[in-house]
Enzyme design. Structure first.
Site, PDB file in Angstrom:
ATOM      1  N   CYS A 394      40.054  40.344  34.945  1.00  0.00           N
ATOM      2  CA  CYS A 394      39.057  40.516  35.999  1.00  0.00           C
ATOM      3  C   CYS A 394      38.290  41.821  35.780  1.00  0.00           C
ATOM      4  CB  CYS A 394      39.720  40.436  37.380  1.00  0.00           C
ATOM      5  SG  CYS A 394      38.548  40.108  38.724  1.00  0.00           S
ATOM      6  N   HIS A 533      42.378  35.171  36.685  1.00  0.00           N
ATOM      7  CA  HIS A 533      43.701  35.789  36.825  1.00  0.00           C
ATOM      8  C   HIS A 533      44.785  34.877  36.252  1.00  0.00           C
ATOM      9  CE1 HIS A 533      42.712  39.187  39.637  1.00  0.00           C
ATOM     10  NE2 HIS A 533      41.617  38.444  39.770  1.00  0.00           N
ATOM     11  N   GLU A 535      47.760  35.538  35.497  1.00  0.00           N
ATOM     12  CA  GLU A 535      49.096  35.834  36.033  1.00  0.00           C
ATOM     13  C   GLU A 535      49.483  34.909  37.172  1.00  0.00           C
ATOM     14  OE1 GLU A 535      46.353  38.815  38.267  1.00  0.00           O
ATOM     15  OE2 GLU A 535      46.413  37.706  36.374  1.00  0.00           O
TER      16      GLU A 535
END
Length: 587
Positions: A394, A533, A535
């Site tokens: 990001c 993102h 994750e």
């Protein structure tokens, strides 16, 4: 009464907390969900948070840890990350509900005349709204068991409506279809040499005063509970002794399902919900994959150090999903990933080499605001020039673009309009539809969007050669398409694009072996920045490919640079060692 996939009533399992916060309700909920799922049940978990914010999106990470984002764009509590990582089941808007959201719904209905002129009150209107959210997931017909975690502790003023909603729902759905697990603290007083059960007793009495009787007590403790203490807790809390479960500190949160299984928590819950198979045919939960994962986690072959550069690294939960993604990716690769937290505020061109010395990979974290941005840019430059594996997420991708524009393309003063509105080269700028947005909550580009991968790119290789992927976003700014050609001329590769909006999703540098035929510019063994993102998509079963590839690249770099270390020996408590060692050895 809602029915699940097996055309039987959906079971509601509530998890509450008492005595103090931060006892681990989220981990217990996720672990119990994993045990039930391992028995073939379809399970999901929802979280009710008593704060008045509509969602977690406007909270500072120092206030509440990271904000977790779902496929459908919900900005939620970080516990939903644990739920997804343990279960591998995507969460949604219905999996995290706050008091602010409840009251917003009630007020909207009142304004629309839905209550037919009645006086709108906590009972029944607010309570009915809460019960509606509790049933929302059950009504899909996709789940056998809905686990509902209630934030806060019993006795908190803001939690009272949720407890009343549980009381009513138990009556409406029937005792056979509902169960209550209560997590409490059993402290050890060193001066007296005793475990004290009184806080648990008082917490249960508080619940009973609201018309709720726990079916299971999970006691968080630093010392094992002797049988006489279990019997005492059960006697004075009106709970069967076998339903008093100890929850000792564990070396890893991923050991908790095994520790709870050892005490047969799943069997207690299944009997209470009338879902248990006969004992002579009960195969127990299928935890083979979980045990295999734990073996990798407990017995790594080597250790690699990566730097996590961000502005919130002083808070242990600010980048929780990133930390867990490193852990899970390392376990699957047989590598222990040591994360060195580096505060971006402190990084300068004079000290960056010293602060990052010895790391074999650099991840620049997401974030908002200009604090620490200069330090992040220095970290990118150090990794790019030194050939150290780099991953930007990001804002991390955006500062990588800024660094490349300044130091490779020669665009002096290149910046993001988030930090420098009058930048001469605004290589990062606000998305067009965001320019008229004034409200902050829930107005960013949120949720899953499609990304088309460039054939032959590192990104396409990382994702296994697939043409498109869907990833979760949370941002207002993007690579400026008006300056994209200048960056491409300098050698930056745009290897992932949103096909609907022509937005940059992934940047990378050409690898040395692929230098021929590429635009003039630098090469790098592993340099990737992503606007999304990754994750948020890591699970125990399947670490995100970007993290798995990044950890592999960091290990290769460390091996070549002589930076691979010996894994640290685990330091377990006696109780945890006994439970996990037996399961890992016996399977």
């Amino acid at each position: 009464m809602p029915a699940g996939p097996a055309d039987r009533p959906v079971k509601f399992l509530f998890v509450t907390g008492g005595v103090t916060s931060s006892l681990g309700k989220g981990i217990v909920s996720a672990s119990l969900g994993r045990l039930l799922e391992a028995r073939g049940l379809q399970v999901t978990i929802q979280k009710f948070d008593p704060y008045i914010n509509v969602d977690a999106g406007t909270m500072n990470p120092y206030e509440h840890g990271e904000v977790y984002v779902t496929d459908d764009g919900a900005e939620t509590d970080l516990d939903l990350g644990h739920y997804e990582r343990y279960l591998g089941v995507p969460m949604s808007q219905a999996n995290n509900v706050t008091t602010g959201r409840v009251y917003s719904g009630v007020i909207a209905k009142e304004r629309a005349g839905a209550y037919l002129g009645k006086t709108v009150q906590v009972v029944p209107h607010v309570i009915d709204e809460i019960k509606g959210w509790m049933r929302r997931l059950a009504e899909t017909g996709d789940y056998d068991v809905i686990i509902t975690e209630i934030g806060g502790t019993a006795g908190d003023i803001e939690s009272l409506p949720y407890l009343e909603a549980i009381r009513q729902l138990v009556l409406e759905e029937g005792r056979a279809n509902t169960a209550l697990v209560h997590l409490t603290l059993v402290p050890y007083l060193a001066a007296a040499g005793e475990l004290k059960t009184k806080p648990t007793q008082h917490s249960v009495k508080t619940l009973q005063s609201y018309g709720l009787q726990p079916d299971v007590l999970v006691a968080r403790t630093e010392h094992p509970l002797p049988d006489d203490v279990r019997r005492k807790i059960g006697l004075f809390c009106n709970v069967e002794p076998e339903a008093v479960i100890e929850s000792l500190d564990a070396e890893s949160i991923y050991e908790v399902p095994l520790l709870l299984r050892e005490q047969r928590l799943d069997e207690v819950v299944l009997r209470r919900l009338q879902l248990a198979a006969p004992l002579d045919v009960d195969p127990g939960p299928d935890l083979e994959n979980w045990v295999a994962f734990l073996r990798g986690l407990k017995s790594p072959d080597e250790k690699v150090t990566v730097a996590l550069v961000g502005k919130y690294v002083e808070h242990q939960d600010a980048y929780k999903s990133i930390s867990e993604s490193f852990l899970l990716a390392g376990a699957h690769r047989g590598v222990q990933v040591e994360v060195r937290s580096v505060l971006s505020d402190d990084l300068t061109d004079e000290n960056v080499a010293e602060r990052l010395d010895g790391v074999s990979g650099v991840l620049v974290a997401p974030g908002f605001g200009d604090r620490g941005v200069d330090g992040k840019i220095e970290a990118v430059r150090w990794a790019r020039e030194g050939g150290v594996p780099f991953l930007g997420i990001c804002l991390g991708m955006q500062v990588a673009t800024i660094e490349f524009a300044r130091n490779v393309c020669g665009l002096e003063g290149a910046h993001s309009t988030e930090f420098e509105p009058d930048a001469p080269f605004p290589v990062i700028s606000m998305m067009a539809e965001q320019k008229t947005v004034t409200d902050k909550g829930g107005t960013m580009r949120l949720g899953a969007y499609t990304c088309a991968l460039a054939p032959g790119s590192l990104a396409a290789e990382v994702y296994g050669g697939t043409e498109t992927v869907r990833e979760r976003h949370r941002h207002r700014y993007e690579v400026n398409n008006d300056l994209r050609y200048r960056l491409r001329e300098g050698g930056l590769v745009f290897s992932g694009m949103n096909p609907d909006r022509d937005l940059v999703e992934i940047i990378e540098l050409p690898r040395p072996a692929q230098g021929d035929g590429q635009a003039e510019g630098p090469t790098h063994p592993w340099f990737v920045g992503v606007q999304f993102h990754p994750e948020y998509r890591t699970t125990v079963r399947a670490p995100h490919p970007l993290f798995a590839s990044f950890v592999g690249a960091a290990a290769d770099y460390a091996r070549a640079a002589g930076q691979l270390g010996e894994p640290q020996a685990p330091s377990r408590t006696r109780r945890v060692r006994r439970a996990t060692a037996r399961v890992l050895s016996d399977g």
